[in-house]
Write an enzyme that holds these catalytic residues in place. Structure first.
Site, PDB file in Angstrom:
ATOM      1  NE  ARG A   1     -40.233 -25.373  82.168  1.00  0.00           N
ATOM      2  CZ  ARG A   1     -40.299 -25.254  83.493  1.00  0.00           C
ATOM      3  NH1 ARG A   1     -40.891 -24.657  84.144  1.00  0.00           N
ATOM      4  NH2 ARG A   1     -39.434 -25.950  84.161  1.00  0.00           N
TER       5      ARG A   1
ATOM      6  CE1 TYR B   1     -58.988 -23.605  64.480  1.00  0.00           C
ATOM      7  CE2 TYR B   1     -58.698 -24.090  66.822  1.00  0.00           C
ATOM      8  CZ  TYR B   1     -58.258 -24.337  65.376  1.00  0.00           C
ATOM      9  OH  TYR B   1     -57.175 -25.245  64.938  1.00  0.00           O
TER      10      TYR B   1
ATOM     11  CG  ASP C   1     -59.715 -16.503  68.628  1.00  0.00           C
ATOM     12  OD1 ASP C   1     -59.025 -15.880  67.882  1.00  0.00           O
ATOM     13  OD2 ASP C   1     -59.781 -17.772  68.542  1.00  0.00           O
TER      14      ASP C   1
ATOM     15  CE  LYS D   1     -54.614 -20.940  62.238  1.00  0.00           C
ATOM     16  NZ  LYS D   1     -55.921 -20.965  63.083  1.00  0.00           N
TER      17      LYS D   1
HETATM   18  C1  LIG Z   1     -56.171 -21.928  64.356  1.00  0.00           C
HETATM   19  C2  LIG Z   1     -57.079 -20.928  65.361  1.00  0.00           C
HETATM   20  C3  LIG Z   1     -56.734 -21.305  66.667  1.00  0.00           C
HETATM   21  C4  LIG Z   1     -56.139 -22.247  67.319  1.00  0.00           C
HETATM   22  O1  LIG Z   1     -54.746 -22.093  66.976  1.00  0.00           O
HETATM   23  P1  LIG Z   1     -53.519 -23.148  66.854  1.00  0.00           P
HETATM   24  O2  LIG Z   1     -52.380 -22.280  66.644  1.00  0.00           O
HETATM   25  O3  LIG Z   1     -54.021 -23.930  65.649  1.00  0.00           O
HETATM   26  O4  LIG Z   1     -53.298 -23.746  68.227  1.00  0.00           O
HETATM   27  C5  LIG Z   1     -57.875 -20.689  67.593  1.00  0.00           C
HETATM   28  N1  LIG Z   1     -58.747 -19.737  67.103  1.00  0.00           N
HETATM   29  C6  LIG Z   1     -59.031 -19.176  65.789  1.00  0.00           C
HETATM   30  C7  LIG Z   1     -60.031 -18.442  65.520  1.00  0.00           C
HETATM   31  C8  LIG Z   1     -58.100 -20.130  64.619  1.00  0.00           C
HETATM   32  O5  LIG Z   1     -58.242 -19.892  63.475  1.00  0.00           O
END
Ligand SMILES: *Cc1c(COP(=O)(O)O)cnc(C)c1O
Length: 389
Positions: free
Chosen positions: A62, A118, A183, A208
């Site tokens: 961890r 998001y 982001d 993603k």
């Molecule tokens: C999917 C996504 C998130 C969250 O990520 P997870 O891996 O699903 O927890 C945050 N910001 C954007 C732009 C996303 O597409």
């Protein structure tokens, strides 16, 4: 020597492979590590608990894992920052930033965020669970809303799901001394490097494009050491670590990231052209398309428009029919995989956002979002054509 991004994507994080005598990233699955020297163990615990990136002894998984650390250093080099900190999901990374800001800015009380975001991020910020007062902004109102109580400014560009672009350098200027979080999930480090424009933290849902094959949930924060240390402290405390198998998959996907992003983008540009002319589609949302980019951010802030687009079909009913008819596309949430995905933001990804915030961000009942894959674009056009007919 810093190499060009395509070379970095292939080689970053692999610097110790020759000395280890390996050609693929070694997966270390240990949950605990031997501590034969107690003095060294004590010093290591102290260092890791204070937020250091490494210590003489990893102690416990961890606190540190070498497979994860290799990928973190690779992503940091692609984003042009000191460090990256990996998490079990993008939302775990979002949460860690909000908690780390409590460590960094104990006397501050609010976060300024630009919508749309998001759905999960919006919901978490709006929930009050993180203990921050929220001030919702547009790119233009950031400078008015930031005050001496502001700990963070939060933006997403291109934004999910309307592909709205935010001028990162302008927001950083408006934020003054306040740390800006960008982001960067949609753009990836291949198309955009927010830290080079003044952002303090670059957030990725690694689920993603970075994972890229729809098989690993993960989140990353890329930043300099001033923020990396408190974020590591939060990760140790909350335990939302990335599993080393996930880090292996992310690292394995990195050499092809530039190829995947560019091919998806090429396909997306052709799909936009097709949808733009289609009688059943009233509007297409894509960076640089129509009046979507008045200040010319595509080509400057972003190297290209990317692989995500959205379009308006007029109603929930028509959208549902398209989703039922697609064959090459998969009707599914998420994005950035090798295969093309299509989904209905108002019904799925942005369902948990308040109706008022949804309407304000232009997320209508007839809006559909596509994550373009790397298939032959002619098959994608044929599939959409039959689904829209
Ligand atoms: C999917 C996504 C998130 C969250 O990520 P997870 O891996 O699903 O927890 C945050 N910001 C954007 C732009 C996303 O597409």
């Amino acid at each position: 020597m810093t190499h060009r991004p395509d070379t970095q994507a292939v080689h970053a994080g692999r610097e110790d492979f020759v000395s280890l005598g390996v050609h693929a990233s070694p997966i270390d699955l240990s949950s605990t590590y031997p501590v034969p020297d107690l003095d060294e163990g004590v010093a290591s615990i102290d260092a890791l608990a204070a937020g250091d990136a490494t210590a003489a002894n990893p102690i416990y998984a961890r606190l540190y894992n070498p497979t994860v650390a290799r990928y973190e250093s690779a992503l940091a080099s692609l984003e042009g920052v000191d460090a990256a900190i990996a998490f079990a999901s993008g939302m775990a990374a979002v949460t860690a930033i909000l908690m780390a800001a409590k460590i960094k800015c104990p006397d501050k009380s609010n976060v300024v965020a630009v919508r749309p975001l998001y759905g999960g991020t919006d919901h978490l910020l709006a929930s009050g669970l993180t203990g921050w007062d929220m001030k919702w902004a547009t790119p233009e109102t950031v400078s008015e809303l930031v005050d001496e109580q502001t700990a963070l400014v939060w933006v997403e560009t291109p934004a999910n799901p309307t592909l709205q672009l935010v001028d990162i350098a302008a927001v950083c200027k408006a934020a003054g001394d306040v740390a800006v979080v960008v982001d960067n999930t949609f753009a990836t480090p291949i198309l955009q490097n927010p830290a080079k424009l003044g952002a303090s933290m670059v957030l990725h849902s690694g689920t993603k494009y970075l994972g890229g094959h729809g098989d690993v949930l993960s989140g990353l924060v890329a930043c300099n050491e001033d923020w990396a240390a408190p974020i590591r402290q939060v990760r140790i405390l909350t335990g939302a670590v990335l599993h080393p198998l996930g880090a292996f998959l992310l690292h394995r996907a990195m050499p092809t990231l530039p190829l995947r992003v560019r091919k998806a983008q090429e396909n997306a540009i052709e799909l936009v052209e097709f949808l733009d002319k289609h009688a059943a589609v009233s509007e297409v949302f894509y960076p640089g398309h129509g009046d979507n980019d008045p200040t010319g951010l595509v080509g400057t802030q972003m190297a290209g428009p990317g692989g995500i687009l959205a379009f308006e079909v007029g109603s929930y009913k028509v959208a549902a029919r398209v989703l039922a008819k697609v064959k090459v596309f998969t009707s599914a949430v998420s994005l950035g995989a090798t295969d093309s995905l299509i989904q209905h933001p108002a019904g799925l990804t942005h369902r948990i956002v308040s109706e008022e915030a949804r309407k304000g961000a232009g997320i209508t009942d007839g809006l559909m979002r596509i994550s373009v894959g790397i298939e032959d674009v002619a098959d994608l056009i044929d599939d959409l054509s039959q689904a829209l007919s």
